[in-house]
Design a protein around this motif. Structure first.
Motif, mmCIF file in Angstrom:
data_model
loop_
_atom_site.group_PDB
_atom_site.id
_atom_site.type_symbol
_atom_site.label_atom_id
_atom_site.label_comp_id
_atom_site.label_asym_id
_atom_site.label_seq_id
_atom_site.Cartn_x
_atom_site.Cartn_y
_atom_site.Cartn_z
ATOM 1 N N VAL A 146 -8.587 25.815 80.925
ATOM 2 C CA VAL A 146 -7.687 25.472 82.017
ATOM 3 C C VAL A 146 -6.364 25.053 81.417
ATOM 4 C CG1 VAL A 146 -7.512 23.538 83.593
ATOM 5 C CG2 VAL A 146 -9.818 24.987 83.537
ATOM 6 N N VAL A 147 -6.646 24.332 80.307
ATOM 7 C CA VAL A 147 -5.200 23.886 79.470
ATOM 8 C C VAL A 147 -4.349 25.197 79.124
ATOM 9 C CG1 VAL A 147 -4.393 22.445 77.646
ATOM 10 C CG2 VAL A 147 -6.059 21.596 78.915
ATOM 11 N N LEU A 148 -4.832 26.039 78.589
ATOM 12 C CA LEU A 148 -4.278 27.275 78.206
ATOM 13 C C LEU A 148 -3.831 27.911 79.596
ATOM 14 C CD1 LEU A 148 -6.658 28.837 75.586
ATOM 15 C CD2 LEU A 148 -4.386 28.083 75.152
ATOM 16 N N LEU A 149 -4.440 28.082 80.544
ATOM 17 C CA LEU A 149 -3.765 28.731 81.765
ATOM 18 C C LEU A 149 -2.599 28.001 82.252
ATOM 19 C CD1 LEU A 149 -4.396 31.007 83.595
ATOM 20 C CD2 LEU A 149 -5.741 29.262 84.961
ATOM 21 N N GLY A 150 -2.922 26.803 82.328
ATOM 22 C CA GLY A 150 -1.672 25.763 82.680
ATOM 23 C C GLY A 150 -0.661 26.185 81.789
ATOM 24 N N VAL A 151 -0.603 25.967 80.639
ATOM 25 C CA VAL A 151 0.444 26.169 79.556
ATOM 26 C C VAL A 151 1.167 27.567 79.865
ATOM 27 C CG1 VAL A 151 1.059 26.244 77.348
ATOM 28 C CG2 VAL A 151 -0.345 24.389 77.852
ATOM 29 N N GLY A 152 0.262 28.515 79.869
ATOM 30 C CA GLY A 152 0.766 29.973 80.074
ATOM 31 C C GLY A 152 1.640 30.073 81.319
ATOM 32 N N LEU A 153 0.947 29.487 82.633
ATOM 33 C CA LEU A 153 1.657 29.729 83.800
ATOM 34 C C LEU A 153 3.153 28.945 83.641
ATOM 35 C CD1 LEU A 153 -1.395 29.248 86.181
ATOM 36 C CD2 LEU A 153 0.301 31.668 85.751
ATOM 37 N N THR A 154 3.039 27.641 83.160
ATOM 38 C CA THR A 154 4.311 26.827 82.929
ATOM 39 C C THR A 154 5.193 27.435 82.193
ATOM 40 O OG1 THR A 154 2.914 24.831 83.066
ATOM 41 C CG2 THR A 154 5.087 24.598 82.271
ATOM 42 N N LEU A 155 4.974 28.155 81.086
ATOM 43 C CA LEU A 155 5.908 28.785 80.323
ATOM 44 C C LEU A 155 6.226 30.292 80.933
ATOM 45 C CD1 LEU A 155 4.276 28.481 76.828
ATOM 46 C CD2 LEU A 155 6.330 27.717 77.457
ATOM 47 N N ALA A 156 5.682 30.845 81.880
ATOM 48 C CA ALA A 156 5.900 31.923 82.422
ATOM 49 C C ALA A 156 6.859 31.482 83.573
ATOM 50 C CB ALA A 156 4.839 32.429 83.082
ATOM 51 N N LEU A 157 6.709 30.673 84.230
ATOM 52 C CA LEU A 157 7.506 30.217 85.266
ATOM 53 C C LEU A 157 8.897 29.580 84.790
ATOM 54 C CD1 LEU A 157 5.100 28.503 87.913
ATOM 55 C CD2 LEU A 157 6.232 30.516 87.923
ATOM 56 N N ARG A 158 8.940 28.969 83.808
ATOM 57 C CA ARG A 158 10.178 28.214 83.228
ATOM 58 C C ARG A 158 11.037 29.411 82.673
ATOM 59 N NH1 ARG A 158 9.391 22.365 80.935
ATOM 60 N NH2 ARG A 158 8.690 21.526 82.941
ATOM 61 N N LEU A 159 10.405 30.530 82.040
ATOM 62 C CA LEU A 159 11.050 31.505 81.228
ATOM 63 C C LEU A 159 11.311 32.766 82.245
ATOM 64 C CD1 LEU A 159 9.251 31.394 77.851
ATOM 65 C CD2 LEU A 159 11.520 30.559 78.475
ATOM 66 N N GLY A 160 10.864 32.817 83.472
ATOM 67 C CA GLY A 160 11.112 33.608 84.393
ATOM 68 C C GLY A 160 12.594 33.894 84.805
ATOM 69 N N GLY A 161 13.484 33.102 84.654
ATOM 70 C CA GLY A 161 14.863 33.174 84.866
ATOM 71 C C GLY A 161 15.421 33.742 83.764
ATOM 72 N N GLY A 162 15.290 35.111 83.122
ATOM 73 C CA GLY A 162 15.907 35.615 82.295
ATOM 74 C C GLY A 162 17.054 36.376 82.706
ATOM 75 N N PRO A 163 17.573 37.462 81.738
ATOM 76 C CA PRO A 163 18.576 38.157 82.002
ATOM 77 C C PRO A 163 18.405 39.108 83.263
ATOM 78 C CG PRO A 163 17.543 38.689 79.617
ATOM 79 C CD PRO A 163 16.720 37.854 80.508
ATOM 80 N N ALA A 164 17.553 39.517 83.891
ATOM 81 C CA ALA A 164 17.271 40.486 84.606
ATOM 82 C C ALA A 164 17.594 39.365 86.319
ATOM 83 C CB ALA A 164 15.990 40.902 84.920
ATOM 84 N N ASP A 165 17.800 38.211 86.105
ATOM 85 C CA ASP A 165 18.179 37.410 87.250
ATOM 86 C C ASP A 165 19.472 36.865 87.165
ATOM 87 O OD1 ASP A 165 15.432 37.566 88.287
ATOM 88 O OD2 ASP A 165 14.728 35.810 87.159
ATOM 89 N N SER A 166 19.892 37.287 86.116
ATOM 90 C CA SER A 166 21.431 36.503 85.898
ATOM 91 C C SER A 166 22.385 37.388 86.717
ATOM 92 C CB SER A 166 21.834 36.518 84.280
ATOM 93 O OG SER A 166 21.809 37.760 83.858
ATOM 94 N N GLY A 167 22.159 38.679 86.815
ATOM 95 C CA GLY A 167 22.913 39.494 87.605
ATOM 96 C C GLY A 167 23.128 39.027 89.149
#
Length: 190
Positions: free
Chosen positions: A166-187
């Protein structure tokens, strides 16, 4: 989106990889006599060695059936850590003997298996009464636990693995959501 997918895949692999040890039952790693062995004289005891601690819960059994159908294991079995020992009567007729056992695995599940060995020279013994198997003593007194064991049955409790997943899943989802605003979204902001 790619990062989210990559993170989800990594988390899934981590969950599957960490669940393996928690779900594993004991595995027989050796026996004396060995499975398929040929012996000239009957053993005084059967020794079964497992890859993990065996619970000494009073439900463990070892049976030895001769070629004539007679029972040759007799008396209380002994559990010391990962080794189970059962006394054997002096064997009788030559032929194939079958060792059957049922033990309580470190994870709490029963494990049962059959092994065979062949006696080439007949002995002078007589079989035990029908239905006799070597069993753990039913007196309610268990053998002392191995050094360093807290008596909980050995191994890591399943809840620890679940909490870790559960902790691993939570950390993974948190990282995915925070890093989701990458270069593809900047345009999109322009």
């Amino acid at each position: 989106m790619r990062r989210l997918l990559a993170t989800a895949v990594l988390v899934a692999f981590a969950l599957v990889g960490s669940a393996g040890p928690a779900l594993a039952h004991n595995v027989l790693i050796s026996s004396d006599p060995a499975d398929g062995a040929t012996v000239e004289t009957g053993p005084e005891r059967i020794t079964l060695t497992f890859d993990q601690y065996v619970q000494d819960a009073g439900t463990n059994e070892v049976a030895l059936t001769g070629p004539d159908g007679g029972q040759w294991a007799e008396g209380p079995i002994e559990v010391k850590g990962n080794v189970v020992t059962a006394p054997v009567r002096p064997l009788g007729p030559a032929g194939e003997y079958t060792i059957g056992f049922r033990i309580l695995s470190a994870d709490g599940h029963p494990v049962a298996e059959r092994l065979t060995f062949t006696l080439t020279q007949p002995g002078t013994g007589t079989p035990a009464a029908a239905g006799t198997t070597a069993q753990a003593p039913q007196t309610g007194t268990a053998a002392p636990a191995p050094a360093g064991d807290d008596g909980s049955g050995g191994g890591v409790p399943v809840w620890v693995w679940i909490a870790g997943a559960v902790v691993l899943l939570g950390v993974g989802l948190t990282l995915a959501l925070r890093l989701g605003g990458g270069p593809a979204d900047s345009g999109k902001d322009s």
